[in-house]
Write a protein that holds these residues in place. Structure first.
Motif, short mmCIF file in Angstrom:
data_model
loop_
_atom_site.label_atom_id
_atom_site.label_comp_id
_atom_site.label_asym_id
_atom_site.label_seq_id
_atom_site.Cartn_x
_atom_site.Cartn_y
_atom_site.Cartn_z
N UNK B 85 0.83 -1.19 0.00
CA UNK B 85 0.00 0.00 0.00
C UNK B 85 0.87 1.26 0.00
N UNK B 86 0.80 2.07 -1.08
CA UNK B 86 1.63 3.28 -1.15
C UNK B 86 1.41 4.23 0.04
N UNK B 87 0.20 4.26 0.59
CA UNK B 87 -0.08 5.17 1.71
C UNK B 87 0.72 4.77 2.93
N UNK B 88 0.79 3.46 3.15
CA UNK B 88 1.53 2.97 4.31
C UNK B 88 3.02 3.23 4.10
N UNK B 89 3.48 3.05 2.86
CA UNK B 89 4.88 3.29 2.54
C UNK B 89 5.24 4.73 2.86
N UNK B 90 4.33 5.63 2.53
CA UNK B 90 4.57 7.05 2.77
C UNK B 90 4.57 7.35 4.27
N UNK B 91 3.65 6.71 4.99
CA UNK B 91 3.55 6.95 6.43
C UNK B 91 4.83 6.53 7.14
N UNK B 161 6.97 2.92 -6.52
CA UNK B 161 6.09 1.81 -6.92
C UNK B 161 6.16 1.58 -8.43
N UNK B 162 7.37 1.71 -8.98
CA UNK B 162 7.57 1.38 -10.39
C UNK B 162 7.34 -0.11 -10.59
N UNK B 163 6.96 -0.48 -11.80
CA UNK B 163 6.70 -1.89 -12.08
C UNK B 163 7.70 -2.41 -13.10
#
Lengths: 135, 331
Positions: B85-91, B161-163
């Motif tokens: 989850x990008x939001x958690x990564x940011x947090x 979050x590159x793929x």
């Protein structure tokens, strides 16, 4: 390589005001670092690689216009991607993405799937369907 | 908010991030030291993997391995985390910044806006340090850049979050536990031994044998693939060897710098001599790049050009074989 021999050739780095760090030996044989603005052998290699990409994009564009492939392939090349990379960005299996390259299949795609591609390429569905909008 | 972090430019991103983070925590470890202890030097031809439509060739260990080995050998602990989850990564990132802790991030290069356009490829194993934040802009210390830079909230999320191959998945890492003093001597010996083992490995595509394997392939390319593709492949080898990050000569100069530094720490003059030899081998790699570039510069090259550069590689392989056998004995 001696510090005095660190190449300072013209390269694509210059446009971005960017110099790379190199390791070289000074007059006393001690290792030190030196900046380099570029080196012809690799600039040529990079230029060739970029030209190759441009050719791929041009080629894909022609094939879209001849109705041999869908705009998805064009946008894929435009974003320097290949099939595995595009498939992982849209989250669709490779064989399905490949199928979407077929113009016949592409025209029948739902807006939901088209939106997935459009999001990855950061364009609208309209732009995805019509190459004219692409630069 | 901004952490008092000193940016040092380095040749390669992974060594650079480790070296910069170590310096931040009061341990003066140079980039070549990190590279050598982490056994970064390698040669590997990966025939089944294609990068930019050409076979992948690498002059260094897998991304992440250098730091992992370095940490283990000098006895520091690393905390790492990946996210869905990008939001958690940011947090988690913000929390670390609030705690005055600069962190390393694995990112994809394609959307790094501060890179020159020509260098933006889908390569997902780049590393940088985040050392602060102002509203929605993150302060970035990218070790291959001369100075610090910034990325917006959105841009940072995109590169985290590159793929594609080796997706970073928001990978964040930072050292947590340090010994009182780093035991460099033992770590250096371990690093050197590991590199010798890799380079002399009895595997057809790895180390010295891998260089010979590549030479053999190059001889076949013009007939098998046609001049255009053969040139593209050859160009790719040179790019892997010299493009941003290798410090010149496919990491051979960084390795030579490591040996020179080690010879002083271990009080072993043999390593200083070997460092000079490695520098000469690095020069041979540079000569190879010059001659290879002559081939792909003129499109209508003749087949014997390929044979000549292949012979150059074989000479390099012979020299490196002698070199790593001597290095193994010198410690």
């Amino acid at each position: 390589m001696k510090k005095s021999e660190v190449p300072q050739d013209k390269s694509n780095l210059e446009s971005a005001n960017f110099r790379e760090l190199c390791y070289a030996v000074d007059e006393n044989g001690e290792y030190t670092t030196a900046h380099t603005t570029g080196w012809d052998p690799k600039t040529i290699a990079l230029d060739n690689a970029i030209e190759d990409i441009h050719q791929r994009i041009e080629d894909a564009k022609n094939r879209v216009q001849n109705n041999q492939t869908s705009p998805i392939e064009y946008y894929m090349e435009f974003h320097k991607m290949d099939l595995p990379i595009l498939a992982s960005y849209v989250g669709i299996w490779q064989w399905r993405v490949k199928r979407h390259f077929k113009p016949k299949v592409f025209h029948k795609l739902s807006n939901k799937i088209l939106q997935k591609y459009a999001d990855v390429f950061e364009i609208t569905i309209d732009q995805l369907k019509n190459l004219q909008h692409a630069n | 908010m901004q952490i008092n972090f000193t940016h040092h430019q380095s040749a390669h991103c992974e060594n650079g991030v480790v070296s910069n983070l170590m310096k931040h925590h009061g341990f003066n470890v140079s980039e070549p030291m990190v590279f050598g202890i982490g056994s970064g030097l390698l040669f590997c031809y990966i025939p089944f993997l294609k990068v930019n439509h050409a076979p992948a060739i690498t002059y260094r260990a897998m991304p992440g391995f250098i730091f992992k080995r370095f940490a283990k050998r000098v006895g520091i602990k690393i905390e790492r985390e990946k996210f869905k989850d990008p939001k958690k990564a940011k947090a988690v990132l913000d929390e670390n910044l609030n705690n005055n802790n600069p962190v390393g991030l694995q990112v994809g290069v394609y959307n790094l806006t501060y890179f020159p356009d020509e260098y933006r490829f889908h390569f997902n194993a780049h590393n940088l340090v985040v050392y602060g934040k102002t509203e929605d802009t993150y302060l970035i210390s990218d070790p291959v850049m001369e100075t610090v830079t910034t990325l917006t909230d959105k841009e940072l999320e995109k590169v985290r979050f590159a793929k594609g191959a080796l997706p970073p998945k928001g990978h964040i890492y930072y050292p947590t536990n340090f010994p009182k003093e780093l035991d460099l001597e033992k770590a250096i010996l371990k690093g050197i031994k590991h590199t010798c083992r890799d380079m002399l490995a009895p595997m057809p595509v790895l180390g010295v044998k891998g260089i010979r394997f590549t030479a053999k392939q190059i001889r076949k390319w013009p007939k098998k693939l046609g001049v255009k593709k053969a040139n593209h492949y050859l160009g790719q080898i040179v790019r892997m060897q010299e493009e941003i990050g290798t410090g010149g000569g496919g990491f051979r100069y960084i390795f030579a710098a490591f040996l020179q530094e080690s010879s002083k720490i271990l009080n072993n003059p043999k390593l200083a001599d070997l460092s000079k030899e490695m520098t000469q081998i690095g020069d041979l790699w540079r000569d190879f790049a010059v001659d290879a570039s002559r081939i792909y510069k003129n499109r209508g090259a003749k087949a014997d050009g390929y044979n000549e550069v292949a012979s150059q590689l074989e000479t390099i392989a012979d020299k490196e074989e002698v070199f790593f056998k001597a290095l193994k004995k010198a410690i």
